[in-house]
Design a protein around this motif. Structure first.
Motif, PDB file in Angstrom:
ATOM      1  N   ALA A  66       0.835  -1.191   0.000  1.00  0.00           N
ATOM      2  CA  ALA A  66       0.000   0.000   0.000  1.00  0.00           C
ATOM      3  C   ALA A  66       0.877   1.252   0.000  1.00  0.00           C
ATOM      4  O   ALA A  66       1.924   1.297   0.644  1.00  0.00           O
ATOM      5  CB  ALA A  66      -0.923   0.003   1.225  1.00  0.00           C
ATOM      6  N   THR A  67       0.461   2.262  -0.729  1.00  0.00           N
ATOM      7  CA  THR A  67       1.249   3.486  -0.880  1.00  0.00           C
ATOM      8  C   THR A  67       1.122   4.364   0.364  1.00  0.00           C
ATOM      9  O   THR A  67      -0.005   4.665   0.790  1.00  0.00           O
ATOM     10  CB  THR A  67       0.768   4.279  -2.107  1.00  0.00           C
ATOM     11  OG1 THR A  67       0.857   3.444  -3.258  1.00  0.00           O
ATOM     12  CG2 THR A  67       1.612   5.521  -2.294  1.00  0.00           C
ATOM     13  N   PRO A  68       2.236   4.754   0.999  1.00  0.00           N
ATOM     14  CA  PRO A  68       2.152   5.667   2.143  1.00  0.00           C
ATOM     15  C   PRO A  68       1.476   6.971   1.738  1.00  0.00           C
ATOM     16  O   PRO A  68       1.811   7.552   0.706  1.00  0.00           O
ATOM     17  CB  PRO A  68       3.621   5.871   2.533  1.00  0.00           C
ATOM     18  CG  PRO A  68       4.347   4.700   1.959  1.00  0.00           C
ATOM     19  CD  PRO A  68       3.613   4.338   0.705  1.00  0.00           C
ATOM     20  N   TRP A  69       0.550   7.403   2.549  1.00  0.00           N
ATOM     21  CA  TRP A  69      -0.222   8.605   2.217  1.00  0.00           C
ATOM     22  C   TRP A  69      -0.615   9.313   3.494  1.00  0.00           C
ATOM     23  O   TRP A  69      -0.486   8.777   4.592  1.00  0.00           O
ATOM     24  CB  TRP A  69      -1.462   8.208   1.413  1.00  0.00           C
ATOM     25  CG  TRP A  69      -2.080   9.333   0.625  1.00  0.00           C
ATOM     26  CD1 TRP A  69      -3.234  10.007   0.917  1.00  0.00           C
ATOM     27  CD2 TRP A  69      -1.567   9.919  -0.570  1.00  0.00           C
ATOM     28  NE1 TRP A  69      -3.461  10.961  -0.034  1.00  0.00           N
ATOM     29  CE2 TRP A  69      -2.464  10.944  -0.960  1.00  0.00           C
ATOM     30  CE3 TRP A  69      -0.455   9.687  -1.357  1.00  0.00           C
ATOM     31  CZ2 TRP A  69      -2.268  11.729  -2.085  1.00  0.00           C
ATOM     32  CZ3 TRP A  69      -0.250  10.463  -2.487  1.00  0.00           C
ATOM     33  CH2 TRP A  69      -1.152  11.468  -2.837  1.00  0.00           C
ATOM     34  N   ILE A  70      -1.117  10.537   3.359  1.00  0.00           N
ATOM     35  CA  ILE A  70      -1.569  11.291   4.526  1.00  0.00           C
ATOM     36  C   ILE A  70      -2.760  10.566   5.149  1.00  0.00           C
ATOM     37  O   ILE A  70      -3.734  10.249   4.473  1.00  0.00           O
ATOM     38  CB  ILE A  70      -1.964  12.725   4.130  1.00  0.00           C
ATOM     39  CG1 ILE A  70      -0.751  13.442   3.511  1.00  0.00           C
ATOM     40  CG2 ILE A  70      -2.486  13.497   5.332  1.00  0.00           C
ATOM     41  CD1 ILE A  70      -1.084  14.812   2.960  1.00  0.00           C
ATOM     42  N   GLY A  71      -2.660  10.316   6.444  1.00  0.00           N
ATOM     43  CA  GLY A  71      -3.734   9.615   7.132  1.00  0.00           C
ATOM     44  C   GLY A  71      -3.595   8.105   7.105  1.00  0.00           C
ATOM     45  O   GLY A  71      -4.468   7.404   7.606  1.00  0.00           O
ATOM     46  N   GLY A  72      -2.516   7.593   6.536  1.00  0.00           N
ATOM     47  CA  GLY A  72      -2.301   6.152   6.512  1.00  0.00           C
ATOM     48  C   GLY A  72      -2.097   5.627   5.111  1.00  0.00           C
ATOM     49  O   GLY A  72      -2.396   6.319   4.122  1.00  0.00           O
ATOM     50  N   PRO A  73      -1.578   4.406   5.001  1.00  0.00           N
ATOM     51  CA  PRO A  73      -1.338   3.827   3.671  1.00  0.00           C
ATOM     52  C   PRO A  73      -2.627   3.675   2.873  1.00  0.00           C
ATOM     53  O   PRO A  73      -3.683   3.344   3.417  1.00  0.00           O
ATOM     54  CB  PRO A  73      -0.732   2.453   4.003  1.00  0.00           C
ATOM     55  CG  PRO A  73      -0.240   2.574   5.402  1.00  0.00           C
ATOM     56  CD  PRO A  73      -1.153   3.530   6.090  1.00  0.00           C
ATOM     57  N   LYS A  74      -2.540   3.940   1.580  1.00  0.00           N
ATOM     58  CA  LYS A  74      -3.672   3.806   0.683  1.00  0.00           C
ATOM     59  C   LYS A  74      -3.334   2.782  -0.400  1.00  0.00           C
ATOM     60  O   LYS A  74      -2.237   2.787  -0.942  1.00  0.00           O
ATOM     61  CB  LYS A  74      -4.016   5.154   0.027  1.00  0.00           C
ATOM     62  CG  LYS A  74      -4.365   6.257   1.015  1.00  0.00           C
ATOM     63  CD  LYS A  74      -5.638   5.949   1.774  1.00  0.00           C
ATOM     64  CE  LYS A  74      -5.986   7.106   2.719  1.00  0.00           C
ATOM     65  NZ  LYS A  74      -7.188   6.801   3.534  1.00  0.00           N
ATOM     66  N   PHE A  75      -4.278   1.941  -0.701  1.00  0.00           N
ATOM     67  CA  PHE A  75      -4.092   0.921  -1.720  1.00  0.00           C
ATOM     68  C   PHE A  75      -4.845   1.353  -2.966  1.00  0.00           C
ATOM     69  O   PHE A  75      -6.059   1.203  -3.057  1.00  0.00           O
ATOM     70  CB  PHE A  75      -4.589  -0.427  -1.192  1.00  0.00           C
ATOM     71  CG  PHE A  75      -4.416  -1.563  -2.162  1.00  0.00           C
ATOM     72  CD1 PHE A  75      -3.539  -1.465  -3.225  1.00  0.00           C
ATOM     73  CD2 PHE A  75      -5.114  -2.731  -2.010  1.00  0.00           C
ATOM     74  CE1 PHE A  75      -3.370  -2.494  -4.122  1.00  0.00           C
ATOM     75  CE2 PHE A  75      -4.960  -3.782  -2.893  1.00  0.00           C
ATOM     76  CZ  PHE A  75      -4.086  -3.658  -3.954  1.00  0.00           C
ATOM     77  N   VAL A  76      -4.121   1.938  -3.916  1.00  0.00           N
ATOM     78  CA  VAL A  76      -4.731   2.409  -5.155  1.00  0.00           C
ATOM     79  C   VAL A  76      -5.136   1.195  -5.998  1.00  0.00           C
ATOM     80  O   VAL A  76      -4.358   0.276  -6.193  1.00  0.00           O
ATOM     81  CB  VAL A  76      -3.761   3.307  -5.942  1.00  0.00           C
ATOM     82  CG1 VAL A  76      -4.399   3.788  -7.228  1.00  0.00           C
ATOM     83  CG2 VAL A  76      -3.320   4.487  -5.080  1.00  0.00           C
TER      84      VAL A  76
END
Length: 249
Positions: A66-76
């Motif tokens: 999952a891609t690190p993102w603001i607010g937690g990892p996001k799975f595009v």
């Protein structure tokens, strides 16, 4: 004589009463112990949580990377991942997809380096002691260096492309036929063709580098960035003005 008979009767009645009383009390204690044990067993059965029901239908397959993102990892692309691993396939399908992404990322990283070296002038005509890439075809390294990277690839002779393909095929055949670094000879199905057999991990680690989740994620992220970069660079090279940002060459 009468006194003796009376005394015998008294002793007999006393002994009978004592025996009956003792047996009665023992039986009562035994019954109480059994009742207590039953009560404890019933209490344990009541307190024990009921086993959760078995899940029905296909279960969600977790995805690493999952891609690190603001607010937690996001799975595009999570919706497509769920479709491919739950609706159209299984967890083994997810393992294959992750291996495919990993290999494409590695190829893109090599392509990005090759493209950048060519654009920066770090070409084989300055490095190789040989003048010709192919004497029979009359192709020199200097000729290729004067072209764009894509044109240079188009002018590589068929024998050269075959050598590249064969070099890559060696790694693929190794992964298809080996498991845990050992050749599998007694299997009816090649390890790489069995479900979940292709993972992208060849088991070759001569430097004994500890493979952590952080390193695995870094390789995936660099591969993803390289896939975007090589597509953008080729587009900018072949279609002037198609890339809006200035490049260093």
């Amino acid at each position: 004589m009468k006194f003796t008979a009376i005394l015998a009767l008294l002793l007999a009645s006393t002994a009978h009463g004592f025996t009956v009383g003792t047996v009665g009390r023992s039986a009562m204690r035994l019954n109480m112990a059994e009742d207590a044990a039953e009560a404890v067993a019933e209490a344990v059965e009541e307190e024990a949580p009921a086993a959760p029901p078995a899940p029905k239908g296909p279960q969600k397959v977790p995805c690493f990377g999952a891609t690190p993102w603001i607010g937690g990892p996001k799975f595009v692309g999570e919706n497509y991942w769920d479709k491919l691993t739950m609706e159209y396939g299984s967890a083994e399908t997810g393992t294959f997809l992750r291996a495919a992404e990993l290999k494409h990322g590695r190829s893109a990283m090599l392509a990005t380096l090759g493209f950048a070296f060519h654009k920066l002038g770090l070409t084989l005509d300055h490095i190789s002691p040989h003048k010709y890439l192919s004497v029979s075809e009359g192709v020199t390294f200097a000729d290729l260096a004067a072209m764009t990277p894509l044109d240079a690839m188009k002018h590589v002779p068929a024998e050269g492309l075959t050598q590249m393909f064969g070099f890559i095929a060696l790694f693929e055949i190794y992964e298809l036929t080996h498991k845990d670094g050992k050749l599998v000879q007694d299997a009816t199905v090649a390890p790489g063709l069995s479900p979940g057999g292709l993972t992208g991990d060849l088991g070759w680690n001569p430097l004994k580098v500890e493979v952590t989740d952080r390193r695995r994620l870094s390789e995936l992220q660099n591969g993803r960035a390289a896939m975007v970069a090589i597509c953008a660079w080729i587009a900018a090279s072949e279609i002037p003005g198609s890339f809006p940002l200035p490049l260093p060459w």
